[in-house]
Scaffold this active site. Structure first.
Site, PDB file in Angstrom:
ATOM      1  N   ASP A  65      21.217 -38.540 -25.873  1.00  0.00           N
ATOM      2  CA  ASP A  65      20.419 -39.741 -25.593  1.00  0.00           C
ATOM      3  C   ASP A  65      20.634 -40.793 -26.676  1.00  0.00           C
ATOM      4  O   ASP A  65      20.954 -40.477 -27.821  1.00  0.00           O
ATOM      5  CB  ASP A  65      18.925 -39.381 -25.513  1.00  0.00           C
ATOM      6  CG  ASP A  65      18.440 -38.689 -26.788  1.00  0.00           C
ATOM      7  OD1 ASP A  65      19.219 -37.907 -27.374  1.00  0.00           O
ATOM      8  OD2 ASP A  65      17.290 -38.931 -27.206  1.00  0.00           O
ATOM      9  N   GLU A  66      20.429 -42.031 -26.298  1.00  0.00           N
ATOM     10  CA  GLU A  66      20.283 -43.155 -27.227  1.00  0.00           C
ATOM     11  C   GLU A  66      21.379 -43.253 -28.288  1.00  0.00           C
ATOM     12  O   GLU A  66      21.090 -43.506 -29.459  1.00  0.00           O
ATOM     13  CB  GLU A  66      18.895 -43.074 -27.900  1.00  0.00           C
ATOM     14  CG  GLU A  66      17.773 -43.186 -26.899  1.00  0.00           C
ATOM     15  CD  GLU A  66      16.389 -42.947 -27.498  1.00  0.00           C
ATOM     16  OE1 GLU A  66      15.508 -43.761 -27.207  1.00  0.00           O
ATOM     17  OE2 GLU A  66      16.185 -41.959 -28.225  1.00  0.00           O
ATOM     18  N   ALA A  67      22.625 -43.101 -27.872  1.00  0.00           N
ATOM     19  CA  ALA A  67      23.747 -43.302 -28.802  1.00  0.00           C
ATOM     20  C   ALA A  67      24.122 -44.787 -28.752  1.00  0.00           C
ATOM     21  O   ALA A  67      25.214 -45.161 -28.327  1.00  0.00           O
ATOM     22  CB  ALA A  67      24.920 -42.407 -28.421  1.00  0.00           C
ATOM     23  N   HIS A 106      21.309 -39.732 -32.947  1.00  0.00           N
ATOM     24  CA  HIS A 106      20.230 -38.920 -33.528  1.00  0.00           C
ATOM     25  C   HIS A 106      20.766 -37.909 -34.539  1.00  0.00           C
ATOM     26  O   HIS A 106      20.281 -36.790 -34.617  1.00  0.00           O
ATOM     27  CB  HIS A 106      19.453 -38.189 -32.422  1.00  0.00           C
ATOM     28  CG  HIS A 106      18.608 -39.112 -31.574  1.00  0.00           C
ATOM     29  ND1 HIS A 106      17.338 -39.508 -31.942  1.00  0.00           N
ATOM     30  CD2 HIS A 106      18.862 -39.717 -30.381  1.00  0.00           C
ATOM     31  CE1 HIS A 106      16.831 -40.306 -31.003  1.00  0.00           C
ATOM     32  NE2 HIS A 106      17.737 -40.462 -30.051  1.00  0.00           N
TER      33      HIS A 106
END
Ligand code: ACM
Length: 505
Positions: free
Chosen positions: A301-303, A238
């Site tokens: 999150d969400e790497a 992100h």
């Protein structure tokens, strides 16, 4: 007294109440209570048209006025609770700490007719119903997250949101300050972040950012309302806006193009470059310096572009930097994959109740913030027709947002490990303050009640009646709330259509 949200621990209606008149004074003896006295006066002056002077010491004549006292509260109301007595001689709120007086003021506000919320003078009899309240929170931590990265919201909109949180006794505001689509906080040592990384948002409209002075203004506005701001710098994924601002942060040494879309998971800081950690340390240092609260959220999150090893390498360096700069780290629960030190708080966000890695972490001593997307994500639509958000975690009706227990939702996590619930409002499709209000009301008050009130008092049958009684207050405040058919509203006015309803069907 029956309609207060969040429902108090104990509330006993008695006989006659107290009527606020032009002679009413606000009586404050302790310096530490003056700020809350002034807040109360400013809240009630416009609608009543009365002067409501702050006085220290005893009140005028027989009219006892409204007194805020930092003595005489029972110890069981703790640091955030209060006791309130209302009878014909006046209103007495007592607490052990100023935060408790502030909570009592929010209750008092709801004991007056809805017209008290008006910004202009109303001719109404300002009678507070008589009774006794003893009240304190179930969870010391009650949070609300707001994404100001996907769409940017300026200082005035965020202040408005802070006022909404205060009204329902929410005491933490988590600002999601950075993402692929925008970097929203000034960092002196890396000026391109806001010179280049802040000028747009989802959809390509102009973005924006907070200068350090504006951020401080928000922090202080929140502090005055006993709300702690938690800044989030989402890393290592992100990070598109940072990668767009500095070529050096990219593994290939080239600036990433501006991102105005809504994809997630396709960006990361470059794990193998030393400049990445200089950048991270500078950002954490500067954000920590301008944040008086104890927490700093590192996202995590969400790497999706990283291997587990790369992710761990990054967090093994980033988390100690947060601790070195004097803050307690929080991460979305993926952060547990890096086996961070136990001071690290994990914010659970998946929709389901099974999360063995979170249960194991709680067992090891990590504290958990509970934000299950199926209940606490305010960007989920109410149903297939109503909402300006998403549905990946399922549609979330008002009843869905209320009928869960933040203390027991995650299987295998004991309530003693739960700091409290936190709502999240992601803003990919939430574009205006009207949109924010539409997704927030009535679900934020619902979750605020779960965070404050004892579980034994939070039944849907009674809550929906209390919620209905809030409607006229929101009408006066001009809040664009969703008139859920699950709630027996007394008014039938319809919500304003939101911008995103038009543009996203
Ligand atoms: C998240 O919703 N990606 C934390």
């Amino acid at each position: 007294m029956a309609d207060v949200v969040p429902v108090p621990v104990e509330a006993k209606p008695t006989g006659t109440g107290y009527t606020i008149t032009e002679d009413t004074t606000i009586n404050v003896r302790d310096d530490a209570a003056v700020g809350t006295g002034e807040y109360l006066a400013e809240l009630f002056r416009p609608a009543t048209g009365y002067e409501l002077p702050i006085e220290d010491g005893p009140s005028r004549g027989l009219n006892g006025g409204i007194s805020l006292r930092l003595d005489g509260a029972p110890s069981d109301v703790g640091k955030q609770g209060y006791r309130m007595q209302v009878d014909p001689s006046g209103v007495k709120i007592r607490a052990n700490e100023p935060a408790g007086l502030f909570a009592g003021v929010q209750t008092l506000r709801q004991l007056l007719p809805p017209a008290i919320e008006s910004k202009t003078e109303q001719s109404v009899e300002w009678t507070v119903s008589g009774g006794y309240v003893r009240d304190y929170p179930r969870f010391n931590y009650r949070g609300a997250h707001l994404d100001v990265a996907r769409h940017f919201f300026g200082v005035d909109a965020v202040k408005q949101y802070i006022d909404y949180l205060a009204q329902y006794k929410v005491n933490h505001l988590h600002l999601h300050l950075t993402d692929d689509q925008g970097w929203r906080i000034e960092i002196d040592s890396w000026p391109n972040l806001t010179d280049e990384g802040a000028d747009s948002e989802v959809g390509g409209t102009p973005g924006g950012y907070y200068t350090k002075e504006e951020y401080t203004e928000l922090v202080e506005y929140a502090q005055d309302r006993f709300i702690t701001v938690i800044p989030e710098i989402d890393m290592p994924g992100h990070t598109g806006a940072a990668l767009e601002s500095y070529a050096a942060l990219n593994c290939d040494g080239e600036k990433r193009p501006e991102d105005t879309g809504v994809n997630v998971g396709d960006t990361s800081l470059c794990i193998d470059k030393e400049v990445t950690y200089e950048f991270v340390n500078d950002v954490i240092r500067e954000v920590a310096e301008m944040t008086p609260g104890p927490y700093l959220h590192v996202g995590g999150d969400e790497a999706h572009t990283l291997s587990d090893e790369e992710y761990e390498t990054f967090m093994d360096r980033a988390i100690p930097m947060v601790l070195e700069h004097g803050k307690r780290p929080i991460g979305w629960h993926q952060v547990l994959g890096a086996d961070p030190p136990t001071e690290t708080i994990a914010q659970y966000w998946y929709p389901g109740q099974d999360a063995p890695e979170v249960a194991a972490a709680a067992e090891e001593g990590h504290e958990i913030i509970s934000s299950p997307a199926s209940r606490a994500y305010l960007d989920m639509n109410y149903n297939d027709q109503d909402g300006v958000g998403q549905d990946w975690a399922g549609n979330t009706s008002v009843k869905d947002s209320y009928t869960w227990d933040p203390g027991t939702f995650i299987n295998g996590v004991d309530e003693s490990s739960i700091m409290g619930p936190e709502t999240a409002l992601w803003t990919e499709f939430v574009e205006t303050l009207d949109d924010i209000e539409y997704m927030t009301f009535p679900r934020l008050p619902a979750i605020a009640e779960l965070g404050w009130s004892p579980a034994s008092k939070t039944t849907w049958q009674e809550f929906k009646e209390r919620l209905a009684a809030q409607g006229p207050r929101w009408d006066v405040l001009d809040i664009n709330y969703y008139r859920s058919p699950q709630v027996p509203w007394s008014t039938t006015a319809s919500s304003r259509r939101s911008s995103a309803t038009e543009s996203h069907g």
